[in-house]
Scaffold this motif. Structure first.
Motif, PDB file in Angstrom:
ATOM      1  N   GLN A   1       0.836  -1.195   0.000  1.00 50.43           N
ATOM      2  CA  GLN A   1       0.000   0.000   0.000  1.00 50.43           C
ATOM      3  C   GLN A   1       0.871   1.246   0.000  1.00 50.43           C
ATOM      4  O   GLN A   1       1.930   1.276   0.626  1.00 50.43           O
ATOM      5  N   ALA A   2       0.372   2.270  -0.685  1.00 49.65           N
ATOM      6  CA  ALA A   2       0.985   3.597  -0.661  1.00 49.65           C
ATOM      7  C   ALA A   2      -0.039   4.555  -0.057  1.00 49.65           C
ATOM      8  O   ALA A   2      -1.212   4.541  -0.437  1.00 49.65           O
ATOM      9  N   TRP A   3       0.410   5.354   0.912  1.00 43.62           N
ATOM     10  CA  TRP A   3      -0.433   6.317   1.605  1.00 43.62           C
ATOM     11  C   TRP A   3       0.197   7.701   1.495  1.00 43.62           C
ATOM     12  O   TRP A   3       1.408   7.821   1.317  1.00 43.62           O
ATOM     13  N   GLU A   4      -0.637   8.735   1.666  1.00 46.41           N
ATOM     14  CA  GLU A   4      -0.165  10.117   1.615  1.00 46.41           C
ATOM     15  C   GLU A   4      -1.005  10.977   2.557  1.00 46.41           C
ATOM     16  O   GLU A   4      -2.190  10.717   2.748  1.00 46.41           O
ATOM     17  N   ILE A   5      -0.360  11.996   3.116  1.00 41.80           N
ATOM     18  CA  ILE A   5      -1.088  12.985   3.912  1.00 41.80           C
ATOM     19  C   ILE A   5      -0.658  14.374   3.466  1.00 41.80           C
ATOM     20  O   ILE A   5       0.525  14.626   3.214  1.00 41.80           O
ATOM     21  N   ASP A   6      -1.638  15.253   3.345  1.00 39.32           N
ATOM     22  CA  ASP A   6      -1.402  16.670   3.051  1.00 39.32           C
ATOM     23  C   ASP A   6      -1.105  17.351   4.378  1.00 39.32           C
ATOM     24  O   ASP A   6      -1.956  17.373   5.266  1.00 39.32           O
ATOM     25  N   LEU A   7       0.093  17.880   4.523  1.00 39.56           N
ATOM     26  CA  LEU A   7       0.494  18.474   5.793  1.00 39.56           C
ATOM     27  C   LEU A   7      -0.099  19.851   6.037  1.00 39.56           C
ATOM     28  O   LEU A   7       0.057  20.401   7.130  1.00 39.56           O
ATOM     29  N   SER A   8      -0.795  20.402   5.055  1.00 37.78           N
ATOM     30  CA  SER A   8      -1.404  21.721   5.249  1.00 37.78           C
ATOM     31  C   SER A   8      -2.871  21.632   5.666  1.00 37.78           C
ATOM     32  O   SER A   8      -3.470  22.635   5.997  1.00 37.78           O
ATOM     33  N   THR A   9      -3.439  20.423   5.682  1.00 35.31           N
ATOM     34  CA  THR A   9      -4.853  20.289   6.046  1.00 35.31           C
ATOM     35  C   THR A   9      -5.053  20.440   7.543  1.00 35.31           C
ATOM     36  O   THR A   9      -4.190  20.059   8.335  1.00 35.31           O
TER      37      THR A   9
END
Length: 170
Positions: free
Chosen positions: A154-162
């Protein structure tokens, strides 16, 4: 739990290779190629580390290591990579994983990254549940053979500006 988070120190790399190899062989059936990969990741981190943009967090309590998490550069200058997230079995279920993740994300944000990415396996259910609960988005899930066993990568991502990415401890 009174846990101190330290940067990578003497003996930590060898401990990480040993524990990753031992725990993943025991819990996932991974072969000896997995600790080799962990060693490569650590050697690269140590040799090319930019302290302003990369950090290791090693959790210690009463002279014993309990876990780790790393913020590392990626090929994309706007994206950090979460690496080597590990909790010893005796440290699980006590909030330490959430704390390590929070510290790592805070460092990535302070270092100027816009987002963070990670690669994991679907079988790491507790970690994946933590990612989902803290604002990460699953980008890809695909069956493969890795480290001698069938896995779902799995590949995951998070937007650090949210806002959720900023305040997920609440």
């Amino acid at each position: 739990m009174t846990v101190e988070l330290r940067d990578l120190g003497e003996g930590d790399a060898d401990w990480l290779v040993t524990q990753h190899g031992r725990l993943y062989a025991r819990d996932e059936g991974f072969d000896d190629s997995f600790p080799v990969l962990v060693r490569q990741v650590l050697d690269d981190f140590i040799a090319h580390r930019d302290p302003a943009r990369e950090r290791a967090f090693i959790a210690w309590e009463d002279g014993a290591r309990l876990g780790s998490i790393f913020c590392a550069r990626s090929d994309d200058p706007d994206a950090a990579k979460l690496r080597l997230f590990l909790l010893m079995p005796e440290a699980r279920g006590k909030g330490l994983g959430r704390r390590l993740l929070a510290e790592n994300l805070a460092f990535a944000r302070q270092a100027g990254y816009a987002r963070m990415v990670l690669w994991t396996h679907e079988s790491h259910r507790a970690a994946c549940a933590l990612y989902a609960a803290t604002g990460w988005r699953l980008l890809r899930s695909e069956p493969k053979i890795s480290f001698g066993v069938p896995v779902v990568e799995q590949a995951w991502e998070i937007d650090l500006s949210t806002p959720r990415g900023k305040n997920f401890r609440d």
